[in-house]
Design a protein around this motif. Structure first.
Motif, PDB file in Angstrom:
ATOM      1  N   GLU A   1      -6.093 151.363-117.220  1.00  0.00           N
ATOM      2  CA  GLU A   1      -5.941 151.572-118.651  1.00  0.00           C
ATOM      3  C   GLU A   1      -6.524 152.926-119.010  1.00  0.00           C
ATOM      4  OE1 GLU A   1      -7.429 148.286-120.952  1.00  0.00           O
ATOM      5  OE2 GLU A   1      -5.998 146.893-120.037  1.00  0.00           O
ATOM      6  N   TYR A   2      -5.772 153.694-119.774  1.00  0.00           N
ATOM      7  CA  TYR A   2      -6.142 155.059-120.113  1.00  0.00           C
ATOM      8  C   TYR A   2      -6.088 155.241-121.635  1.00  0.00           C
ATOM      9  CZ  TYR A   2      -4.954 155.604-115.181  1.00  0.00           C
ATOM     10  OH  TYR A   2      -4.878 155.466-113.806  1.00  0.00           O
ATOM     11  N   PRO A   3      -7.216 155.589-122.255  1.00  0.00           N
ATOM     12  CA  PRO A   3      -7.196 155.845-123.703  1.00  0.00           C
ATOM     13  C   PRO A   3      -6.323 157.078-124.006  1.00  0.00           C
ATOM     14  CG  PRO A   3      -9.451 155.536-122.933  1.00  0.00           C
ATOM     15  CD  PRO A   3      -8.576 155.656-121.720  1.00  0.00           C
ATOM     16  N   VAL A   4      -5.516 156.948-125.046  1.00  0.00           N
ATOM     17  CA  VAL A   4      -4.625 158.039-125.456  1.00  0.00           C
ATOM     18  C   VAL A   4      -4.706 158.223-126.969  1.00  0.00           C
ATOM     19  CG1 VAL A   4      -3.004 157.674-123.540  1.00  0.00           C
ATOM     20  CG2 VAL A   4      -2.603 156.520-125.726  1.00  0.00           C
ATOM     21  N   THR A   5      -4.205 159.360-127.423  1.00  0.00           N
ATOM     22  CA  THR A   5      -4.096 159.639-128.852  1.00  0.00           C
ATOM     23  C   THR A   5      -2.662 160.038-129.157  1.00  0.00           C
ATOM     24  OG1 THR A   5      -6.400 160.366-128.993  1.00  0.00           O
ATOM     25  CG2 THR A   5      -4.916 161.089-130.763  1.00  0.00           C
ATOM     26  N   PHE A   6      -2.073 159.369-130.145  1.00  0.00           N
ATOM     27  CA  PHE A   6      -0.756 159.735-130.648  1.00  0.00           C
ATOM     28  C   PHE A   6      -0.980 160.776-131.749  1.00  0.00           C
ATOM     29  CE2 PHE A   6      -0.295 155.458-129.082  1.00  0.00           C
ATOM     30  CZ  PHE A   6       1.008 155.325-128.639  1.00  0.00           C
ATOM     31  N   ILE A   7      -0.403 161.950-131.612  1.00  0.00           N
ATOM     32  CA  ILE A   7      -0.462 162.951-132.675  1.00  0.00           C
ATOM     33  C   ILE A   7       0.919 162.963-133.328  1.00  0.00           C
ATOM     34  CG2 ILE A   7      -0.780 165.371-133.279  1.00  0.00           C
ATOM     35  CD1 ILE A   7      -2.660 165.557-130.852  1.00  0.00           C
ATOM     36  N   VAL A   8       0.977 162.480-134.550  1.00  0.00           N
ATOM     37  CA  VAL A   8       2.238 162.365-135.280  1.00  0.00           C
ATOM     38  C   VAL A   8       2.355 163.570-136.208  1.00  0.00           C
ATOM     39  CG1 VAL A   8       3.615 160.941-136.829  1.00  0.00           C
ATOM     40  CG2 VAL A   8       2.057 159.854-135.180  1.00  0.00           C
ATOM     41  N   SER A   9       3.366 164.402-135.972  1.00  0.00           N
ATOM     42  CA  SER A   9       3.627 165.564-136.820  1.00  0.00           C
ATOM     43  C   SER A   9       4.704 165.205-137.827  1.00  0.00           C
ATOM     44  CB  SER A   9       4.073 166.760-135.976  1.00  0.00           C
ATOM     45  OG  SER A   9       3.033 167.132-135.089  1.00  0.00           O
ATOM     46  N   ILE A  10       4.510 165.676-139.049  1.00  0.00           N
ATOM     47  CA  ILE A  10       5.416 165.363-140.157  1.00  0.00           C
ATOM     48  C   ILE A  10       6.058 166.667-140.621  1.00  0.00           C
ATOM     49  CG2 ILE A  10       5.535 164.361-142.478  1.00  0.00           C
ATOM     50  CD1 ILE A  10       2.661 163.091-141.534  1.00  0.00           C
ATOM     51  N   TYR A  11       7.394 166.641-140.788  1.00  0.00           N
ATOM     52  CA  TYR A  11       8.149 167.848-141.133  1.00  0.00           C
ATOM     53  C   TYR A  11       8.893 167.659-142.448  1.00  0.00           C
ATOM     54  CZ  TYR A  11       7.245 168.736-136.231  1.00  0.00           C
ATOM     55  OH  TYR A  11       6.619 168.910-135.028  1.00  0.00           O
ATOM     56  N   ASN A  12       9.138 168.770-143.142  1.00  0.00           N
ATOM     57  CA  ASN A  12       9.963 168.695-144.349  1.00  0.00           C
ATOM     58  C   ASN A  12      11.423 168.925-143.968  1.00  0.00           C
ATOM     59  OD1 ASN A  12      10.340 171.478-144.046  1.00  0.00           O
ATOM     60  ND2 ASN A  12       9.005 172.027-145.745  1.00  0.00           N
ATOM     61  N   VAL A  13      12.301 168.931-144.954  1.00  0.00           N
ATOM     62  CA  VAL A  13      13.733 169.085-144.674  1.00  0.00           C
ATOM     63  C   VAL A  13      14.079 170.466-144.141  1.00  0.00           C
ATOM     64  CG1 VAL A  13      14.480 167.304-146.289  1.00  0.00           C
ATOM     65  CG2 VAL A  13      14.206 169.653-147.090  1.00  0.00           C
ATOM     66  N   MET A  14      13.187 171.432-144.303  1.00  0.00           N
ATOM     67  CA  MET A  14      13.401 172.781-143.770  1.00  0.00           C
ATOM     68  C   MET A  14      12.886 172.902-142.330  1.00  0.00           C
ATOM     69  SD  MET A  14      14.870 174.066-146.371  1.00  0.00           S
ATOM     70  CE  MET A  14      14.921 175.799-146.007  1.00  0.00           C
ATOM     71  N   LYS A  15      12.495 171.767-141.733  1.00  0.00           N
ATOM     72  CA  LYS A  15      11.975 171.681-140.370  1.00  0.00           C
ATOM     73  C   LYS A  15      10.627 172.382-140.194  1.00  0.00           C
ATOM     74  CE  LYS A  15      16.573 171.239-138.400  1.00  0.00           C
ATOM     75  NZ  LYS A  15      17.538 171.727-137.443  1.00  0.00           N
ATOM     76  N   GLU A  16       9.887 172.518-141.298  1.00  0.00           N
ATOM     77  CA  GLU A  16       8.561 173.107-141.255  1.00  0.00           C
ATOM     78  C   GLU A  16       7.532 171.986-141.150  1.00  0.00           C
ATOM     79  OE1 GLU A  16       9.320 176.821-144.294  1.00  0.00           O
ATOM     80  OE2 GLU A  16       8.947 174.834-145.125  1.00  0.00           O
ATOM     81  N   LYS A  17       6.560 172.172-140.265  1.00  0.00           N
ATOM     82  CA  LYS A  17       5.507 171.167-140.109  1.00  0.00           C
ATOM     83  C   LYS A  17       4.655 171.154-141.374  1.00  0.00           C
ATOM     84  CE  LYS A  17       1.822 169.704-137.005  1.00  0.00           C
ATOM     85  NZ  LYS A  17       1.148 170.004-135.738  1.00  0.00           N
ATOM     86  N   LYS A  18       4.491 169.976-141.953  1.00  0.00           N
ATOM     87  CA  LYS A  18       3.748 169.833-143.200  1.00  0.00           C
ATOM     88  C   LYS A  18       2.440 169.085-143.035  1.00  0.00           C
ATOM     89  CE  LYS A  18       6.082 172.215-145.967  1.00  0.00           C
ATOM     90  NZ  LYS A  18       5.458 173.423-146.482  1.00  0.00           N
ATOM     91  N   GLY A  19       2.242 168.446-141.898  1.00  0.00           N
ATOM     92  CA  GLY A  19       0.994 167.723-141.695  1.00  0.00           C
ATOM     93  C   GLY A  19       1.035 166.936-140.409  1.00  0.00           C
ATOM     94  N   GLU A  20      -0.084 166.323-140.100  1.00  0.00           N
ATOM     95  CA  GLU A  20      -0.143 165.461-138.923  1.00  0.00           C
ATOM     96  C   GLU A  20      -1.217 164.415-139.122  1.00  0.00           C
ATOM     97  OE1 GLU A  20      -0.964 168.144-135.621  1.00  0.00           O
ATOM     98  OE2 GLU A  20      -3.055 167.536-135.622  1.00  0.00           O
ATOM     99  N   THR A  21      -1.077 163.358-138.360  1.00  0.00           N
ATOM    100  CA  THR A  21      -2.078 162.310-138.337  1.00  0.00           C
ATOM    101  C   THR A  21      -2.243 161.856-136.896  1.00  0.00           C
ATOM    102  OG1 THR A  21      -2.785 160.241-139.378  1.00  0.00           O
ATOM    103  CG2 THR A  21      -0.459 160.401-138.768  1.00  0.00           C
ATOM    104  N   GLN A  22      -3.345 161.197-136.606  1.00  0.00           N
ATOM    105  CA  GLN A  22      -3.621 160.745-135.251  1.00  0.00           C
ATOM    106  C   GLN A  22      -3.840 159.244-135.228  1.00  0.00           C
ATOM    107  OE1 GLN A  22      -6.820 162.999-133.505  1.00  0.00           O
ATOM    108  NE2 GLN A  22      -5.827 164.956-133.917  1.00  0.00           N
ATOM    109  N   ILE A  23      -3.400 158.638-134.115  1.00  0.00           N
ATOM    110  CA  ILE A  23      -3.552 157.201-133.921  1.00  0.00           C
ATOM    111  C   ILE A  23      -4.088 156.981-132.515  1.00  0.00           C
ATOM    112  CG2 ILE A  23      -2.345 154.986-133.815  1.00  0.00           C
ATOM    113  CD1 ILE A  23      -0.194 156.322-135.658  1.00  0.00           C
ATOM    114  N   ALA A  24      -5.166 156.207-132.397  1.00  0.00           N
ATOM    115  CA  ALA A  24      -5.736 155.893-131.087  1.00  0.00           C
ATOM    116  C   ALA A  24      -4.875 154.838-130.408  1.00  0.00           C
ATOM    117  CB  ALA A  24      -7.160 155.383-131.245  1.00  0.00           C
ATOM    118  N   GLY A  25      -4.712 154.967-129.106  1.00  0.00           N
ATOM    119  CA  GLY A  25      -3.905 154.006-128.361  1.00  0.00           C
ATOM    120  C   GLY A  25      -4.387 153.847-126.934  1.00  0.00           C
TER     121      GLY A  25
END
Length: 133
Positions: free
Chosen positions: A104-128
């Motif tokens: 078992e290996y601890p991981v982090t999901f980094i979720v990037s959020i984009y607008n309709v212009m394909k520009e990154k607008k934010g991110e959040t992290q989830i432990a897994g």
């Protein structure tokens, strides 16, 4: 030009929203300012096999595309990346960039959020957890 005077009577084509319509309208406005995520924090795979099973859903109420990068917490290296996931799309299988032994290996999901212009607008992290059998 602004002039003073009395407001006209209600027009004959003006309609009143029901309480349900107003609630739905306000909720849709609010939903455009938030992101909903459905991520199973456990990733499952087999020893010495790069294909893993996971669950990442970009639900229909989102208006934003997302992408996900998964990091091995012990090395801080990327172990998998999704492409763009549009609202109503999901990922259930992905390829790891390298193989892992059973454990078992601890991981982090980094979720990037984009607008309709394909520009990154934010991110959040989830432990897994990456679980290899």
């Amino acid at each position: 030009m602004i002039t003073s005077g009395n407001m006209p009577d209600v027009g004959k084509n003006v309609k009143q929203m029901t309480a349900e319509e107003l609630e739905k309208f306000l909720q849709e406005k609010a939903d455009k300012n938030y992101i909903n995520l459905e991520v199973n924090p456990n990733i499952y795979g087999q020893s010495k096999n790069k294909e893993v099973t996971l669950q990442i859903v970009n639900p229909k109420q989102n208006v934003f595309p997302i992408s996900v990068e998964i990091l091995d917490d012990s090395t801080n290296k990327t172990i998998a990346k999704t492409g763009a996931i549009q609202p109503t799309q999901y990922v259930e299988n992905e390829q790891l960039l390298s193989t892992y032994e059973a454990g078992e290996y601890p991981v982090t999901f980094i979720v990037s959020i984009y607008n309709v212009m394909k520009e990154k607008k934010g991110e959040t992290q989830i432990a897994g957890m990456l679980i290899i059998t």
